[in-house]
Design a protein around this motif. Structure first.
Motif, short mmCIF file in Angstrom:
data_model
loop_
_atom_site.label_atom_id
_atom_site.label_comp_id
_atom_site.label_asym_id
_atom_site.label_seq_id
_atom_site.Cartn_x
_atom_site.Cartn_y
_atom_site.Cartn_z
N ARG C 58 94.19 36.47 31.11
CA ARG C 58 95.30 35.76 30.29
C ARG C 58 94.57 34.61 29.40
N ALA C 59 93.73 33.95 29.76
CA ALA C 59 93.22 32.96 29.05
C ALA C 59 92.46 33.55 27.78
N LYS C 60 91.87 34.69 27.95
CA LYS C 60 91.13 35.41 26.79
C LYS C 60 92.29 35.77 25.80
N ASP C 61 93.50 36.55 26.37
CA ASP C 61 94.60 36.81 25.63
C ASP C 61 95.10 35.73 24.88
N LEU C 62 95.27 34.67 25.54
CA LEU C 62 95.67 33.61 24.85
C LEU C 62 94.96 33.05 23.45
N GLU C 63 93.37 33.19 23.89
CA GLU C 63 92.60 32.46 22.78
C GLU C 63 92.59 33.77 21.60
N SER C 64 92.89 34.99 21.92
CA SER C 64 93.09 36.09 20.93
C SER C 64 94.02 35.88 20.03
N GLU C 65 95.15 35.26 20.55
CA GLU C 65 96.41 35.21 19.80
C GLU C 65 96.79 33.80 19.50
N PRO C 66 95.84 32.92 18.69
CA PRO C 66 96.20 31.59 18.37
C PRO C 66 97.46 31.33 17.66
N LYS C 67 97.89 32.67 16.88
CA LYS C 67 99.14 32.24 16.19
C LYS C 67 100.37 32.20 17.02
N SER C 68 100.44 32.49 18.28
CA SER C 68 101.44 32.19 19.23
C SER C 68 101.38 31.05 19.94
N VAL C 69 100.82 29.84 19.40
CA VAL C 69 100.60 28.59 20.01
C VAL C 69 101.73 28.16 20.50
N GLY C 70 102.14 27.74 21.67
CA GLY C 70 103.33 27.32 22.01
C GLY C 70 103.15 25.85 22.43
N LYS C 71 104.39 25.27 22.95
CA LYS C 71 104.39 23.82 23.41
C LYS C 71 103.40 23.50 24.46
N LEU C 72 102.85 24.59 25.45
CA LEU C 72 102.13 24.38 26.24
C LEU C 72 101.01 25.23 26.32
N TYR C 73 100.40 25.49 25.04
CA TYR C 73 99.57 26.59 24.85
C TYR C 73 98.17 26.29 25.52
N GLY C 74 97.87 26.84 26.59
CA GLY C 74 96.70 27.04 27.26
C GLY C 74 96.81 25.90 28.26
N ILE C 75 98.04 25.52 28.67
CA ILE C 75 97.93 24.46 29.76
C ILE C 75 98.19 25.06 31.11
N PRO C 76 97.31 24.78 31.92
CA PRO C 76 97.20 25.53 33.52
C PRO C 76 98.59 24.88 34.07
N VAL C 77 99.28 25.56 34.92
CA VAL C 77 100.49 25.04 35.69
C VAL C 77 100.43 25.71 37.01
N THR C 78 100.31 24.89 37.98
CA THR C 78 100.72 25.43 39.51
C THR C 78 102.05 25.93 39.72
N ILE C 79 102.58 26.71 40.35
CA ILE C 79 103.78 27.29 40.51
C ILE C 79 104.19 27.16 42.17
N LYS C 80 104.96 26.26 42.41
CA LYS C 80 105.36 26.41 43.85
C LYS C 80 105.79 27.69 44.45
N ASP C 81 105.50 28.20 45.65
CA ASP C 81 105.48 29.64 46.00
C ASP C 81 107.08 30.20 46.23
N ASN C 82 107.96 29.22 46.14
CA ASN C 82 109.38 29.92 45.90
C ASN C 82 110.00 30.01 44.67
N ILE C 83 109.11 30.12 43.81
CA ILE C 83 109.52 30.20 42.39
C ILE C 83 108.97 31.67 41.97
N CYS C 84 109.68 32.68 41.68
CA CYS C 84 109.27 34.08 41.38
C CYS C 84 108.51 34.32 40.30
N VAL C 85 107.54 35.06 40.17
CA VAL C 85 106.58 35.48 39.32
C VAL C 85 106.50 37.15 39.46
N GLU C 86 106.81 37.63 38.43
CA GLU C 86 106.85 39.02 38.75
C GLU C 86 105.44 39.68 38.90
N GLY C 87 105.66 40.63 39.86
CA GLY C 87 104.30 41.34 40.32
C GLY C 87 103.46 40.61 41.28
#
Lengths: 476, 100, 496
Positions: C58-87
């Motif tokens: 995912r980090a490589k993917d983000l680096e390869s598409e710098p055009k889609s720079v969002g407000k949290l571009y490249g920022i690592p976020v931990t997700i509490k285990d009660n929030i659904c992440v697909e797959g």
């Protein structure tokens, strides 16, 4: 009988919205299990319901058509119980603030009078899935789960199995007029549970009731209730007690049988559904829905009798299905003989539909203009009534226009006078002795001569005209 | 104290479809009893003519249009199933009525 | 502070600048965090799952598409285990959801991904968020980075601890009765519970639907504003999500508090509050005064009923929300085949699945909640509690006519020892005494670091605000934070 019968009916109706009540899954079920499901109707963790506006619209139409008072403020509640066809193990339903209350439904009773059955409440809820039982396991299909249901609960104002049957028939008639549901009990889009008890004639105190389930036609409701009347009467007459229980109708043996389960007392732990906000229904909305209601069967029936001049019987038959009534009205706009139209529709037309296996006149390709065109051909003598009957049957069967069939088969009647005079002359020449017989006074002999002309024209000669010409020539 | 008894705990656990281990019932009853005893203080609050709050936001009439959205592919529906047969979920035999 | 050799110590806004200036790559940042996790998480135990391989992709993917720079571009976020992440495994710290991989994303996850965030992993939590200590998880407890013998707080203990231990840049948690703010306070980070309805709950595995709210846990106030900018806003999939515009919260961050009217509720400064906590909070209030705010004592008389109210409402809703965990469609199913048991087979499957799948605290709450909704008790418990809830809300409505915010301690005590309250549920419940009211009233509240005890344990300051006025809280929190250095302190990650 020494007892009064007390029956209350709970009807569950699948509303024909495009999508389920709380998610966007289609309500047109595929055959493959669990193909019309999503995380919401499957009750997966973390997902949330969002209420389908279409469900409220159809429910409001129904409640208002049943004369209910619609609540200004409604909410959904959770009804908690564990069952594998209920993915969240609670059903989103309505408990203390249902959509509507205090309605009325009028039915014709056996003695010919009208009777009002009060409706206690009308509320919206989600349907459950379906279980398939195998030898060692049960299988669950959630396609049906989340289909919008309207529950219509009557007061215990129904006093015979026949009244129950008529209540259901009248209810179905109205709901089909409203186009809110297919109301097909065999297919499960209308389901009915019946509560029935007996009490000594004239007594105020209600007896112990049994709840009858698993009935899948109006006739089965009547049958199951008749059986229950007999069963409970026998118990009471022998000073035995009726047990409060759920009984299932066995359509093969035509008996009800106790579920005999160690059913725990129902403790559904209702509480307000926190994932859905309440709903406010304004007077304006109620007014809008009310004014958009179609003419209901009873009103239509009265109008057909009073303004169009149909008999009570004919009006009843014609208005029992909205599609039929609409077709009838389409016809009489083009043709000023309502009685004739009604007779055709109730008789040969309905028979032809049945023959083709169509459930409703709206599925038939022939429009009122084509049909009336055919009736006018009878009137102007182009075809005979007998021809018309077979043309109609074929037209409906083949999906063709009657006038096309008539011309394709060269069925048009010969009403051309000179041509017929010619033919009549020939027939008289060839049958001199019959002509003599007639002239000697055997008036019946004319039929033979008519037959001869018909034979020559392969039945296409206008029999009325042939008769006329013959008589003139024979006597002239 | 003595607000909730062992038999209440067993009844409620059966409603909630939880079989408690024998050793657990006593302890649970005692703990729940002291919690309910603490909760009893709510009786002090005058709630005469107070409307209950089930939603903190004064929101009403949140709807969805009756528009069809794609369903989940069947493989995904059943991906997590502990028991399945074909495209069905499979559960131990339901003896009708007994569990309802 | 901006030690480029230790990028894992940085905040999201610092990293955004570095990425923009091309002074650091997303892969290098990720590598430093993964190394940090390897180094310290065996002691902290804040994560329940980290998928290194897919993170690197995912980090490589983000680096390869710098055009889609969002407000949290490249920022690592931990997700509490009660929030659904697909797959990806989503288990709520419970055995009953063992192996569950949702076929959908929570709305907050969609939004984070849409802005280019890197979801670092799932954080440990009390089972189904039932707890204030992060000890009831089926994965075992998370430890407080400031003293590994102590609890990190809960239920978002994994989220708070991984932020405090610099194992992540920021995190999402959920808050039903204090589950973001209390662990934030006990771990010395910023934790923000937005107004009920501000952030979509779609994909948050429900504990108590009328109280739950997702929010950020961050190293400073500016990061909370950044995360809230992304996760807040109307969601058509959540009927309780509010259709109210979301301002750019970072524009409210200023260094003075002129005109801010603070209420100090006397009910929150009573016996039972740790002396050092009390002192630290008062010092903070005075500091806020120096920054231009005014304060006065106020009263929230129904506060003392908040815990009792909460322990009816929340378990009741939870008992219903958790009915779906029955071994039919997903998660754990008990294999028990006890032929001597005469119970019908389906009922036996339900009973044993829920017996073996839920931990003790989950069972306790399910039984408590079922009891308060059951026939004959509804009016006395559930309905009564909903009415008291109205009273609690009215207290706040009244106070907010005259004040912009309310300042209190977040938790009456600093982090307690592991195991200390596990067998004393009531005492455990009382650790949320100052945070619960905000959930019952649906209003926003933030916890920020405001000092340390003599043993070196963090203390949190809670600021409670009006519905949908998150901006006011961020302004107050930011001005205070910028006048102190508490948020810059780092734990040594050792035993106390």
């Amino acid at each position: 009988m020494k007892y009064d019968i007390v029956i209350g009916l709970e009807v569950h109706l699948q509303l024909n919205t495009k999508t389920k009540i709380f998610c966007g899954c289609s309500t047109t079920f595929g055959n493959s299990p669990n193909s019309q499901t999503c995380p919401v109707c499957l009750g997966f963790p973390g997902v949330l319901p969002v209420f389908n506006k279409g469900v409220l619209d159809l429910s409001l139409r129904s409640a208002l058509a049943l004369g209910c008072t619609v609540s200004k403020f409604i909410k959904f509640d959770r009804k908690n119980y564990f069952y594998p066809d209920l993915p969240k193990n609670f059903q989103i339903s309505q408990y203390d603030l249902p959509l509507a209350k205090d309605g009325l439904l009028e039915i014709d009773v056996e003695d010919g009078s009208r009777k009002r059955i009060r409706i206690r409440r009308v509320h919206m809820e989600e349907d459950a899935g379906k279980l398939v039982h195998e030898k060692e396991a049960s299988l669950v299909d959630f396609n049906r789960c989340g289909t919008p249901l309207l529950e219509i609960v009557s007061e215990p104002d129904i006093n015979s199995p026949e009244e129950a049957y008529r209540y259901l028939t009248a209810l179905k008639e109205i709901l089909r007029y409203l186009e809110v549901s297919d109301c097909n009990m065999e297919e499960g889009s209308l389901r009915c549970d019946a509560n029935i008890s007996l009490k000594p004639k004239g007594s105020e105190e209600l007896g112990t009731k049994a709840e009858v389930k698993n009935v899948n036609s109006f006739k089965a409701v009547r049958g199951a209730l008749s059986y229950e009347v007999q069963r409970q009467e026998e118990l009471l007459s022998n000073s035995e007690r009726v047990v409060q229980e759920t009984r299932l109708w066995d359509p093969d043996k035509e008996v009800t049988v106790s579920m005999r389960s160690k059913e725990e007392a129902h403790d559904y732990r209702y509480f307000p559904e926190p994932d859905l906000v309440p709903f406010v229904i304004t007077d304006k909305t109620i007014q809008e829905v009310r004014s958009a209601l179609p003419e209901l069967p009873q009103a239509k029936r009265a109008r057909f009798i009073k303004e169009i001049g149909l008999s009570e019987y004919d009006a009843g038959v014609i208005t029992s299905e909205k599609e039929m009534a609409d077709y009838f009205e389409g016809c009489i706009k083009l043709y000023d003989k309502p009685k004739v139209v009604a007779n055709w529709l109730m008789g040969d037309f309905t028979a032809a539909l049945k023959e083709k296996g169509l459930e409703s006149i709206s599925q038939c390709e022939m429009d009122p203009a084509d049909f009336i065109g055919m009736l006018k051909m009878i009137d102007d003598g182009s075809i005979s009534g007998k021809m018309a009957k077979s043309i109609l049957a074929e037209a409906i069967q083949e999906g063709k226009a009657p006038k096309d069939l008539v011309s394709a088969k060269g069925l048009t009647q010969i009403s051309d006078k000179p041509q017929l005079e010619d033919l009549v002359g020939k027939a008289m020449e060839e049958n001199g002795e019959v002509v003599e017989e007639y002239r000697r006074g055997k008036k019946g002999a004319i039929a033979y001569l008519v037959g001869q002309v018909m034979q020559k024209t392969k039945g296409k000669a206008n029999p009325k005209l042939v008769n006329e010409i013959l008589r003139k020539k024979l006597e002239g | 104290m003595g607000i909730i008894k062992k038999k209440d705990v067993l009844y409620v656990a059966s409603l909630a479809r939880i079989k408690l281990a024998d050793g657990q019932i006593e302890g649970f009853t005692g703990q729940l009893d002291s919690i309910l005893d603490y909760i009893k203080q709510l009786d002090e609050v005058d709630t005469e003519s107070v409307q209950p709050t089930s939603h903190v936001l004064p929101m009403v009439n949140v709807f969805r249009k009756d528009d069809v959205k794609p369903s989940l592919p069947q493989e995904k529906v059943l991906e997590n199933a502990p028991g399945k047969e074909g495209y069905f979920f499979k559960v131990p035999k339901v003896i009708d009525g007994a569990e309802k | 502070m901006k030690d480029p050799k230790k990028p894992y110590t940085l905040t999201a806004h610092q990293i955004s600048n570095l990425i923009r200036e091309k002074k650091i790559s997303i892969s290098a940042l990720l590598d430093s965090l993964l190394k940090r996790i390897d180094d310290v998480d065996k002691r902290v135990k804040g994560f329940v799952s980290v998928d290194k391989k897919s993170l690197k992709e995912r980090a490589k993917d983000l680096e390869s598409e710098p055009k889609s720079v969002g407000k949290l571009y490249g920022i690592p976020v931990t997700i509490k285990d009660n929030i659904c992440v697909e797959g990806e495994p989503t288990t709520c710290g419970s055995k009953i959801l063992a192996g569950f991989r949702p076929p959908y994303n929570a709305t907050v996850v969609e939004r984070l991904r849409g802005e280019g965030a890197l979801l670092l992993g799932k954080a440990n939590m009390d089972e189904f968020a039932f707890g204030s200590s992060c000890e009831t998880s089926c994965y075992g407890p998370t430890h407080n980075p400031w003293d590994l013998d102590r609890i990190p707080g809960g239920s978002s203990g994994g989220s708070a601890a991984t932020v405090a231990a610099d194992e992540t840049i920021c995190a999402l948690g959920s808050d039903t009765g204090g589950s973001i703010r209390q662990p934030a306070a006990l771990c010395g980070v910023v934790g923000f519970k937005p107004t009920y309805g501000r952030v979509s709950r779609y994909g948050l595995i429900a504990f108590a639907s009328s109280l739950d709210q997702i929010g950020p846990l961050t190293k400073d106030v500016r990061d909370s504003a950044l995360l809230l900018n992304v996760i807040a806003g109307f969601d058509p999939k959540d009927s309780t999500s509010a259709e109210i515009d979301v301002p750019d919260y970072t524009t409210f961050l200023s260094k003075d508090l002129k005109g801010l009217r603070i209420g100090i509720p006397k009910e929150y400064f009573v016996k039972g509050v740790d002396k050092e906590v009390n002192e630290a909070v008062w010092k903070s209030i005075k500091k806020m005064k120096n920054l231009g705010a005014t304060y006065e004592e106020i009263s929230l008389p129904h506060t003392k009923y908040a815990v009792a109210t909460y322990y009816i409402v929340a378990p009741a809703e939870a008992s219903s929300n958790l009915e779906r965990f029955d071994g039919v469609q997903y998660g754990y199913r008990s294999p028990e085949k006890d032929k001597t048991d005469s119970t019908p087979p389906l009922l036996r499957m339900y009973n044993s699945t829920r017996r073996d799948g839920f931990g003790a605290e989950a069972k306790r709450r399910i039984i408590l909640g079922t009891y308060s909704l059951s026939s004959g008790y509804y009016d006395a418990y559930y309905l009564k509690a909903q009415k008291v809830r109205t009273r609690i809300k009215e207290d706040f409505d009244r106070v907010f006519k005259d004040y912009d915010c309310i300042v209190t301690p977040t938790s009456p005590t600093p982090a307690f020892k592991l195991g200390e309250r596990l067998d004393d549920p009531l005492n455990m419940y009382l650790s949320d005494i100052f945070t619960i009211s905000a959930n019952l009233a649906g209003i926003p509240a933030i916890s920020i670091p405001c000092g340390f005890t003599s043993k070196g344990l963090p203390i949190g300051l809670q600021i409670i605000g009006k519905p949908f006025e998150e901006a006011t809280l961020l302004r107050a929190a930011y001005a205070y934070e910028q006048s102190t250095e508490w948020h810059l302190m780092k734990p040594e990650i050792k035993r106390g």
